[in-house]
Design a protein around this motif. Structure first.
Motif, mmCIF file in Angstrom:
data_model
loop_
_atom_site.group_PDB
_atom_site.id
_atom_site.type_symbol
_atom_site.label_atom_id
_atom_site.label_comp_id
_atom_site.label_asym_id
_atom_site.label_seq_id
_atom_site.Cartn_x
_atom_site.Cartn_y
_atom_site.Cartn_z
ATOM 1 N N GLN A 131 46.631 41.877 78.887
ATOM 2 C CA GLN A 131 47.197 41.908 77.511
ATOM 3 C C GLN A 131 47.244 43.202 76.607
ATOM 4 O OE1 GLN A 131 46.036 38.651 74.930
ATOM 5 N NE2 GLN A 131 47.191 39.340 73.199
ATOM 6 N N LYS A 566 51.668 42.004 86.947
ATOM 7 C CA LYS A 566 52.018 40.763 86.459
ATOM 8 C C LYS A 566 51.057 40.048 86.864
ATOM 9 C CE LYS A 566 56.754 41.413 85.598
ATOM 10 N NZ LYS A 566 56.659 42.725 85.575
ATOM 11 N N THR A 571 53.942 36.634 85.126
ATOM 12 C CA THR A 571 54.261 36.951 83.725
ATOM 13 C C THR A 571 53.635 38.220 83.346
ATOM 14 O OG1 THR A 571 52.304 35.798 83.116
ATOM 15 C CG2 THR A 571 54.138 34.635 82.826
ATOM 16 N N ASP A 572 54.238 38.941 82.349
ATOM 17 C CA ASP A 572 53.704 40.223 81.674
ATOM 18 C C ASP A 572 53.105 39.934 80.436
ATOM 19 O OD1 ASP A 572 53.121 42.478 80.478
ATOM 20 O OD2 ASP A 572 54.795 43.612 81.218
ATOM 21 N N THR A 575 53.824 42.505 77.196
ATOM 22 C CA THR A 575 55.229 42.219 76.729
ATOM 23 C C THR A 575 55.544 40.928 76.464
ATOM 24 O OG1 THR A 575 56.456 42.354 78.762
ATOM 25 C CG2 THR A 575 55.810 44.503 77.830
ATOM 26 N N ASP A 576 54.852 39.870 76.892
ATOM 27 C CA ASP A 576 55.434 38.639 77.043
ATOM 28 C C ASP A 576 56.594 38.320 77.633
ATOM 29 O OD1 ASP A 576 55.124 35.999 76.406
ATOM 30 O OD2 ASP A 576 55.801 35.897 74.365
ATOM 31 N N SER A 577 56.657 38.669 78.602
ATOM 32 C CA SER A 577 57.834 38.488 79.619
ATOM 33 C C SER A 577 57.474 37.724 81.129
ATOM 34 C CB SER A 577 58.405 39.861 80.154
ATOM 35 O OG SER A 577 58.815 39.769 81.294
ATOM 36 N N PRO A 578 58.394 36.930 81.471
ATOM 37 C CA PRO A 578 59.864 36.694 80.890
ATOM 38 C C PRO A 578 59.836 36.132 79.699
ATOM 39 C CG PRO A 578 59.245 35.144 82.689
ATOM 40 C CD PRO A 578 58.201 36.161 82.650
ATOM 41 N N ALA A 579 61.057 35.972 79.009
ATOM 42 C CA ALA A 579 61.096 35.278 77.597
ATOM 43 C C ALA A 579 62.553 34.751 77.470
ATOM 44 C CB ALA A 579 61.002 36.368 76.579
ATOM 45 N N SER A 580 62.818 34.027 76.840
ATOM 46 C CA SER A 580 63.998 33.256 76.634
ATOM 47 C C SER A 580 65.228 34.369 75.958
ATOM 48 C CB SER A 580 64.018 32.189 75.740
ATOM 49 O OG SER A 580 63.105 32.001 74.812
ATOM 50 N N VAL A 581 66.334 34.328 75.969
ATOM 51 C CA VAL A 581 67.287 35.102 75.546
ATOM 52 C C VAL A 581 68.198 34.356 74.592
ATOM 53 C CG1 VAL A 581 67.334 36.687 77.528
ATOM 54 C CG2 VAL A 581 68.693 34.702 77.268
ATOM 55 N N GLN A 585 73.779 36.186 74.496
ATOM 56 C CA GLN A 585 73.597 36.912 75.647
ATOM 57 C C GLN A 585 74.097 36.046 76.831
ATOM 58 O OE1 GLN A 585 69.369 37.729 74.592
ATOM 59 N NE2 GLN A 585 69.743 39.681 75.662
#
Ligand code: ASP
Length: 599
Positions: A131, A566, A571-572, A575-581, A585
């Motif tokens: 983190q 990851k 997950t990262d 950056t808190d990824s993956p994330a919703s869009v 989009q």
């Protein structure tokens, strides 16, 4: 603000010079009215001293307000540390800077974990490190890993340049060719309903480059695989990827041995002997029970199929009668294995479909095992001789189809070696590197569930020329021109000589792998076309770059040699990824989500 030196540079020779350093406050100690601050940059650290009798009050109180990881620039005079106070643990330990001016370039909040103490960081939860990766990267161990990575990348590039290779970039937006691992899909906004896929490797592009006359290609290539993550896998990773025209397997062996020699010298200053030992796939399994054997220790598997063919012990003779084998392994000195340890080994055997695990403990001159009563004197003496059985040994058996029997004991062999290491009975020096080419793989393996053949390496691998007639009549017999490079039980990479005749490639796709012709056309048609316009014979290999660096850095985790890795869940955390869009989009991409969005 300009620095005159970095923080690992000053020695007794610079005494009397006025210097400016910039970096992070590594540590602060207030002692006898003086403030000692170690300033750290990427290269190392240097002690600075703030003396209230020589400084104005404002500057001194600014120094007093500094905490760990504030960013500062200091100017002062280099002097020798007083007698008996030199720090022999650091390269700048004989000198210090008597500060005359201080610039506080930025303050730092209290850190979520300390970066100045390797002992403390060892116990910091890895999720916290990921983190706050920017803090983690400041730790000298991580800085060293990134440096090794960069040096090795440069050494590899120089080597390939010397060998006449061109570095060519290949696309990241590729097309879906779902033959191997699962792919990441990328929807195309401009081509409604169509998708790109991220490449699992540049395999097809590098072969096309050979058709394009490039002759020698390499790339530090990014690859993407949407696999269910295993502990030490990453969804995106780097390969040293290469391909050459007009070559045979031997050319790849020589090239890669040269590369690894250069890399080991660069990173560890170790001269590794070449050429590397070669072992066939069958020998690797027969002797070590795995196709990437760690040959730094023995504990080899021994075959007893002939000895037990007519045995009254039906578990053994029955397995042999149905086409299987009996193999055994002597875990020297492990007779004291606990019930729990034996159970773990039994579970390994069961995970391959075996009913249980037969074993003998040799204790107080006796063979302790319920199966011994079934053995004849001849069987016992064969075991004693071929396994060199002595007091204190533990003998483990597998009676099964050949591959299964090998793999069961292969897993148990690694487990026993770990146990012996932890008990101090097996010593493997840290910088022994046993390189190995594993060769003569079968081109195809059989998938019982799907009742079809699949490529042991990938579908572009060439069969050994004289085996081509067996492709359809007896696929099991066909050897592939595939090779793996292994070090200390880790597969560093693999590759093959490729099929370059369109007719053979088409036959492998359609008749051997049973891919319907229209699907072959849709997925690989462009490749079959390319091969019809003069494809040179070619071959190549790819090495896992992250794994290579982890080995050189002596860390078991590839996450420690990737700047922004990851988690095991992909997950990262930084950056808190993956994330919703945003819905817009998705609309732009003509996509609709079927899963309820969790708020
Ligand atoms: N593309 C292959 C892989 O990623 C390596 C090769 O055959 O060159 O494993």
């Amino acid at each position: 603000m300009k620095r005159t030196h970095h923080c690992n540079e000053l020695r007794l020779g610079q005494i009397g010079q006025t210097v400016t350093l910039a970096g992070w406050v590594h540590s602060r100690r207030d002692l006898g009215g003086l403030i000692f601050i170690d300033i750290r940059d990427r290269e190392g650290r240097t002690q600075t001293v703030f003396d209230p009798s020589a400084l104005d009050g404002e500057l001194f109180s600014r120094a007093a307000s500094l905490r760990s990881e504030c960013v500062v620039s200091v100017t002062g005079k280099v002097r020798a540390r007083p007698d008996g106070t030199a720090n022999t643990k650091i390269a700048t330990g004989e000198v210090e800077i008597a500060v005359t001016s201080l610039d506080v370039l930025n303050m730092a909040d209290v850190l979520p974990f300390p970066v100045d103490d390797p002992e403390v960081t060892k116990s910091v939860n890895e999720e916290l490190r990921l983190q706050y990766r920017y803090l983690d990267l400041r730790r000298p161990e991580m800085a060293r890993n990134l440096r090794v990575r960069s040096k090795v990348a440069t050494a590899a590039r120089v080597y390939f340049d010397e060998e006449g290779f061109l570095e060519v970039e290949t696309p990241t937006l590729f097309k879906s060719t779902p033959e191997g691992a699962r792919e990441f899909l990328v929807p195309s906004r401009n081509n409604v309903g169509k998708f790109y896929a991220l490449p699992q490797s540049p395999q097809q592009f590098k072969q096309i480059l050979m058709v394009g006359g490039v002759e020698k290609y390499f790339q530090l290539a990014r690859c993407y695989r949407d696999e269910d993550l295993r502990a030490d896998r990453q969804p995106e990773f780097t390969q040293i990827d290469l391909e050459m025209s007009f070559i045979e397997r031997e050319d790849i062996y020589v090239l890669i041995e040269g590369l690894l020699k250069r890399v080991w010298k660069t990173a560890l200053n170790i001269d590794i002997p070449t050429p590397f030992t070669r072992i066939s796939f069958a020998d690797a399994l027969n002797r070590f029970g795995i196709d990437k054997p760690d040959t730094r220790y023995g504990l080899e598997l021994v075959d007893f199929t002939e000895e037990f063919r007519a045995s009254t012990f039906k578990v053994f003779s029955g397995a042999i009668a149905s086409g299987g084998v009996v193999k055994a392994l002597n875990a020297k000195g492990l007779a004291g294995a606990t019930q729990g340890q034996i159970e773990t080994m039994t579970e390994y055997a069961k995970s391959f479909g075996a009913k249980g695990l037969a074993y003998i403990k040799v204790e107080k001159g006796e063979w302790k095992s319920p199966i011994v009563k079934f053995f004849t004197e001849a069987e016992k003496s064969a075991l004693t001789q071929k396994l060199k059985i002595e007091e204190g040994d533990l003998i483990l058996f597998a009676a099964d189809q050949w591959l299964n029997a090998c793999e069961i004991l292969g897993k148990i062999r690694i487990y026993c070696a770990d146990l012996l290491k932890s008990q101090g009975k097996l010593d493997i020096p840290a910088n022994t590197f046993n390189f190995l080419w594993v060769v003569d793989f079968p081109l195809l393996s059989f998938d019982k569930e799907q009742n079809r053949w699949y490529s042991s390496h990938h579908p572009f691998t060439a069969p050994v020329a004289e085996d081509i007639p067996f492709l359809t009549s007896d696929p099991r017999k066909v050897r592939g021109q595939h090779y793996d490079i292994v070090v200390n039980g880790v597969e560093l990479g693999g590759g093959s000589i490729r099929i370059h005749q369109p007719a053979v490639q088409k036959l492998v796709f359609e008749q051997v792998l049973q891919i319907p012709p229209e699907m072959v056309q849709a997925r690989f048609g462009y490749m079959l076309d390319a091969f019809r316009y003069g494809a040179p014979p070619h071959g190549g290999i790819a090495l896992g770059f992250d794994r290579l660096i982890a080995i050189l850095c002596g860390t078991p985790s590839i996450r420690d040699v990737i700047a922004f890795p990851k988690t095991a869940k992909g997950t990262d955390l930084m950056t808190d990824s993956p994330a919703s869009v945003e819905p817009k989009q998705l609309r732009d991409l003509h996509l609709e989500l079927k899963v309820a969005k969790k708020e």
